[in-house]
Design a protein around this motif. Sequence first.
Motif, PDB file in Angstrom:
ATOM      1  N   ALA A 156     -19.597 -17.159  -6.942  1.00 21.98           N
ATOM      2  CA  ALA A 156     -19.711 -16.378  -8.174  1.00 21.98           C
ATOM      3  C   ALA A 156     -18.372 -16.494  -8.885  1.00 21.98           C
ATOM      4  N   VAL A 157     -18.359 -16.295 -10.187  1.00 24.60           N
ATOM      5  CA  VAL A 157     -17.119 -16.498 -10.943  1.00 24.60           C
ATOM      6  C   VAL A 157     -15.971 -15.622 -10.405  1.00 24.60           C
ATOM      7  N   PRO A 158     -16.184 -14.294 -10.217  1.00 26.19           N
ATOM      8  CA  PRO A 158     -15.059 -13.494  -9.696  1.00 26.19           C
ATOM      9  C   PRO A 158     -14.624 -13.931  -8.299  1.00 26.19           C
ATOM     10  N   LEU A 159     -15.604 -14.380  -7.490  1.00 23.35           N
ATOM     11  CA  LEU A 159     -15.229 -14.868  -6.153  1.00 23.35           C
ATOM     12  C   LEU A 159     -14.321 -16.086  -6.264  1.00 23.35           C
ATOM     13  N   LEU A 160     -14.639 -16.971  -7.210  1.00 19.41           N
ATOM     14  CA  LEU A 160     -13.805 -18.162  -7.405  1.00 19.41           C
ATOM     15  C   LEU A 160     -12.384 -17.757  -7.814  1.00 19.41           C
ATOM     16  N   ILE A 161     -12.286 -16.771  -8.711  1.00 12.45           N
ATOM     17  CA  ILE A 161     -10.956 -16.333  -9.136  1.00 12.45           C
ATOM     18  C   ILE A 161     -10.168 -15.864  -7.914  1.00 12.45           C
ATOM     19  N   TRP A 162     -10.823 -15.125  -7.058  1.00 13.21           N
ATOM     20  CA  TRP A 162     -10.186 -14.633  -5.836  1.00 13.21           C
ATOM     21  C   TRP A 162      -9.752 -15.802  -4.950  1.00 13.21           C
ATOM     22  N   GLU A 163     -10.615 -16.818  -4.827  1.00 14.29           N
ATOM     23  CA  GLU A 163     -10.260 -18.002  -4.021  1.00 14.29           C
ATOM     24  C   GLU A 163      -9.063 -18.719  -4.625  1.00 14.29           C
ATOM     25  N   PHE A 164      -9.115 -18.915  -5.941  1.00 15.84           N
ATOM     26  CA  PHE A 164      -8.006 -19.620  -6.611  1.00 15.84           C
ATOM     27  C   PHE A 164      -6.699 -18.846  -6.418  1.00 15.84           C
ATOM     28  N   PHE A 165      -6.817 -17.521  -6.478  1.00 21.18           N
ATOM     29  CA  PHE A 165      -5.636 -16.666  -6.338  1.00 21.18           C
ATOM     30  C   PHE A 165      -4.986 -16.864  -4.974  1.00 21.18           C
ATOM     31  N   ASN A 166      -5.824 -17.069  -3.963  1.00 20.77           N
ATOM     32  CA  ASN A 166      -5.315 -17.173  -2.602  1.00 20.77           C
ATOM     33  C   ASN A 166      -4.960 -18.584  -2.186  1.00 20.77           C
ATOM     34  N   ASP A 167      -5.346 -19.597  -2.968  1.00 16.64           N
ATOM     35  CA  ASP A 167      -5.105 -20.986  -2.580  1.00 16.64           C
ATOM     36  C   ASP A 167      -4.081 -21.610  -3.530  1.00 16.64           C
ATOM     37  N   PRO A 168      -2.873 -21.840  -3.027  1.00 14.23           N
ATOM     38  CA  PRO A 168      -1.809 -22.337  -3.904  1.00 14.23           C
ATOM     39  C   PRO A 168      -2.208 -23.622  -4.632  1.00 14.23           C
ATOM     40  N   ASN A 169      -3.056 -24.464  -3.997  1.00 16.91           N
ATOM     41  CA  ASN A 169      -3.416 -25.726  -4.630  1.00 16.91           C
ATOM     42  C   ASN A 169      -4.332 -25.545  -5.837  1.00 16.91           C
ATOM     43  N   LEU A 170      -5.087 -24.460  -5.823  1.00 18.30           N
ATOM     44  CA  LEU A 170      -6.092 -24.274  -6.882  1.00 18.30           C
ATOM     45  C   LEU A 170      -5.634 -23.305  -7.971  1.00 18.30           C
ATOM     46  N   GLN A 171      -4.367 -22.831  -7.869  1.00 22.15           N
ATOM     47  CA  GLN A 171      -3.947 -21.756  -8.750  1.00 22.15           C
ATOM     48  C   GLN A 171      -4.067 -22.078 -10.239  1.00 22.15           C
ATOM     49  N   GLU A 172      -3.984 -23.366 -10.554  1.00 19.13           N
ATOM     50  CA  GLU A 172      -4.089 -23.732 -11.968  1.00 19.13           C
ATOM     51  C   GLU A 172      -5.423 -23.336 -12.578  1.00 19.13           C
ATOM     52  N   LEU A 173      -6.448 -23.201 -11.720  1.00 16.58           N
ATOM     53  CA  LEU A 173      -7.788 -22.931 -12.257  1.00 16.58           C
ATOM     54  C   LEU A 173      -8.023 -21.440 -12.545  1.00 16.58           C
ATOM     55  N   ILE A 174      -7.104 -20.588 -12.049  1.00 21.13           N
ATOM     56  CA  ILE A 174      -7.314 -19.136 -12.194  1.00 21.13           C
ATOM     57  C   ILE A 174      -7.603 -18.739 -13.633  1.00 21.13           C
ATOM     58  N   TRP A 175      -6.754 -19.235 -14.531  1.00 18.68           N
ATOM     59  CA  TRP A 175      -6.787 -18.670 -15.876  1.00 18.68           C
ATOM     60  C   TRP A 175      -8.000 -19.106 -16.668  1.00 18.68           C
ATOM     61  N   GLY A 176      -8.459 -20.330 -16.442  1.00 17.25           N
ATOM     62  CA  GLY A 176      -9.676 -20.767 -17.126  1.00 17.25           C
ATOM     63  C   GLY A 176     -10.856 -19.902 -16.706  1.00 17.25           C
ATOM     64  N   ALA A 177     -10.966 -19.684 -15.396  1.00 18.57           N
ATOM     65  CA  ALA A 177     -12.077 -18.876 -14.891  1.00 18.57           C
ATOM     66  C   ALA A 177     -11.972 -17.438 -15.391  1.00 18.57           C
ATOM     67  N   SER A 178     -10.731 -16.908 -15.387  1.00 15.37           N
ATOM     68  CA  SER A 178     -10.546 -15.529 -15.850  1.00 15.37           C
ATOM     69  C   SER A 178     -10.866 -15.397 -17.331  1.00 15.37           C
ATOM     70  N   LEU A 179     -10.445 -16.392 -18.101  1.00 15.44           N
ATOM     71  CA  LEU A 179     -10.704 -16.355 -19.538  1.00 15.44           C
ATOM     72  C   LEU A 179     -12.205 -16.317 -19.801  1.00 15.44           C
ATOM     73  N   PHE A 180     -12.921 -17.167 -19.067  1.00 17.60           N
ATOM     74  CA  PHE A 180     -14.377 -17.203 -19.225  1.00 17.60           C
ATOM     75  C   PHE A 180     -14.984 -15.835 -18.904  1.00 17.60           C
ATOM     76  N   LEU A 181     -14.582 -15.289 -17.755  1.00 22.07           N
ATOM     77  CA  LEU A 181     -15.131 -13.997 -17.327  1.00 22.07           C
ATOM     78  C   LEU A 181     -14.771 -12.880 -18.311  1.00 22.07           C
ATOM     79  N   LEU A 182     -13.504 -12.853 -18.707  1.00 21.58           N
ATOM     80  CA  LEU A 182     -13.022 -11.788 -19.587  1.00 21.58           C
ATOM     81  C   LEU A 182     -13.738 -11.822 -20.935  1.00 21.58           C
ATOM     82  N   LEU A 183     -13.830 -13.023 -21.528  1.00 25.67           N
ATOM     83  CA  LEU A 183     -14.489 -13.123 -22.830  1.00 25.67           C
ATOM     84  C   LEU A 183     -15.942 -12.702 -22.712  1.00 25.67           C
ATOM     85  N   PHE A 184     -16.583 -13.140 -21.637  1.00 21.47           N
ATOM     86  CA  PHE A 184     -17.992 -12.803 -21.448  1.00 21.47           C
ATOM     87  C   PHE A 184     -18.176 -11.282 -21.371  1.00 21.47           C
ATOM     88  N   VAL A 185     -17.355 -10.634 -20.565  1.00 18.46           N
ATOM     89  CA  VAL A 185     -17.469  -9.186 -20.382  1.00 18.46           C
ATOM     90  C   VAL A 185     -17.162  -8.437 -21.684  1.00 18.46           C
TER      91      VAL A 185
END
Lengths: 255, 285, 288
Positions: free
Chosen positions: C243-272
């Motif tokens: 799920a989108v929030p789950l992915l944000i949580w994964e990205f937050f915890n995985d140093p390699n994926l951290q670049e993806l946090i903000w795109g996913a958050s932006l999508f979620l935030l705008l949607f909400v």
Amino acid sequence: MESVTPMLEFKKTCISYTKQTMAVKYVSAAIEKNTITAIMGPSGCGKSTLLRAVNLMHNLYPNIRVDGEILLNGENILAMEPIDVRRRVGMVFQRPAPFPTMSIYDNVLSGFALNGIKLSKAEKDAIVEHRLRSVSLWDEVKDVLNKKGTFLSGGQQQRLCIARALAMKPDVLLMDEPTSALDPIATKHIEELLLELQKEVTILIVTHNMGQAKRISSKSMFMYLGELVEYGDTEKLFTNPVDERTKAYLTGKMG
Amino acid sequence: MSDKLYKIILFVAALVMPVVCGGVFYALVTDAYEAFDYFGFLNFLTSSEWSYTEGNEQYGALSFITGTLMTTLLALIFCIPLSLPVALFVGEYFKGTKIASVLSTITDLLAGIPSIIYGLWGFYTLRPIMISLNISPQGSGVLTASLVLAIMIVPYAASLSAEFIKMVPTDLKESAYSLGATHAEVIRKVVFPVAGSGIFSSYILAIGRALGETMTVTMLIGNTNNIPNSITSTGNSMASIIANQFGEADGLRLSSLIAIGLILFLITALINMIGKVMIKRARIV
Amino acid sequence: MNNLKIKKRLVQDKFMCWGVCLLATLTAIPLFAILGKVLLSGYDQLSWSFFTEPTPTAYKAMKAIEAGEPIPGGIANGIIGTMIMLGMAVVVAVPLGILCGAFLAENSKTRFAQFVSYLTDLLQGTPSVIIGIITYVWVVVPMKGYSAIAGSVALCIMMLPLIVRSTEETLKILPASLKEAGLALGGNKARVMMKVQLPSAFGGIFTGVLLAISRVIGETAPLMFTALGCSFVRFAVDKPISAVPLLIWEFFNDPNLQELIWGASLFLLLFVLLLNLLSKYIAKKWNQ
């Protein structure tokens, strides 16, 4: 001396809620000290609006404009600080509104509390007793002074509100249909009280009730559609009105 | 459809609430039982041990209860100087105007932001500020979590308080003005006393929200299983220890986590009930 | 003396007014700070592939970072997972919530209805992490595994009280004459509810549903113990799902994926935020 400067004088007072329409149009009248003046007229004639302007209530609502002059002891109140004016002009409203979180005792003193004036216990006791006596409420409430004011009956609440206003020793007391929410006995009580009170304060009262105006006032104003149609001795206004509109109102052919 | 069938269908639909709530309580109690049984109920509440070395497992909820209470209390303290002005702005100073509705839309939107995004913002924006101000070395901890938590509960406290402030009768306010009071004096001496119990209860409900907030706290509190010894030190809240460890736990640890869940559930239920009852009373007066 | 005091009080009055305005405006800052942070950090990550490709593995991401390339992949698995779980939750929670709300509106005086009403408040106030625990115990344990079904049950439980409340409140403010007129025309209660009351209350109920969706769509904690997460696009409902929030949580915890946090958050935030604004707009239209 006193007869030279009237207690309160309207000079071409105009009040408007919107740019196009005026609720009160060029009212001029002088009110003498220690009299009761009744303002009558059908609803919507601007009588309450005029009364509230004396206490600068319109300052609370940004859309309302007041032009002309309103003189209190010769000073134009429209140019004065509202809180200063309001301390010298008391007001009693249509529905009794004692402060629900304060006791009867504190309600009488609420004007001092609101203005941040500190009093000694002895001064407080004296003021409370004196004011409650002058509205003949003392005997009824002297044992329950610490109870909330909202426990009293409607008539008692209204007398408490009068005591509250008088405690500030105002020069003028404004009353906006003070008995319209009360039963006939309570109304009679308040009318007797007002006749007594005019010895110390000048009273301006808006009323729907012609009988009331006749019973208590020495002068009367009749307003219609924002204009002051007629102003003079109550006796004369009731028995021999000059204007047709006054006549129509008094004979019940209007509002 | 007959009236009778219709009534039955509605009744069955309404039964879903008792079933779900009963189920929540039942499941929490039965699964927490193991931990309470093993450590003793009082002991579990008063122990701050949390170690899962095999053979010597020690679990107690005290650190997390303290963490939750500290973050919630601090959040409440930080929330008041923001939410009360918002409530006065919307409910008194600019009551019914366009600018008031703009501000209440903004606070509504603030309430809509998912807690994980608050957590990210706290972690990447606020935490570096805390570090550069030398408040704590890692930047995370009770204080950081509480600050973000405070922002999150402002909308709840503000919109409810504003409702009560709006309800103060005009008669009373005009009476006070007619006695010569200034706007500030009317607010202090008439509006606050009259709307007081309503405002108070809206803060109780805001506390109810803060108690269970999970992701934000998990991301910012530092996740150490100890009683925080100052407001800048790290710790864990009840919700954050569950979020952190539930996925990897089993046996006694799982049961202990569920026991913490039960305690959290009971505390929030109690706080919310008090708040709702007070609100009902305040509305009647 | 007297004059001085008036001046002092007027200064206090002004001071309070400005203080209130200043602090109230301060409250708007976090909203714009959060929006700004997420927008500025996330806007350049949004691309077509961000929405159509699943999350990369940590290894792939690491390689890309080493090569100085942007991280491949996106959040398609999260979007699909969120849609599936939300869809299932809505299908159950909306009709059930409306019926329960209708029950409360029709029988508001009975003991049982007051009890149900109290429980609705209780459930609404229950922290989401506890809903996660419960769903784990109820669904994940018996099914012997994390699944989209479990995730949707958690979301459904969280949506229910919100829908019940909005339905009840909207039905209660409908004029009584509406119902009476319907009954007078000979309709039975069920028909009047279906044909008159619910359609008249549609705006309020719809707003409630939108708000309920916007509340649960960003929920992370309860999905962690129920849906778990999954690194590829999956449609099976009995298997772990992302799920989108789950992915944000994964990205937050995985140093390699951290670049993806903000795109996913932006999508979620705008949607909400859009859902919130939309529901506000509909509520306003409907009230006129």
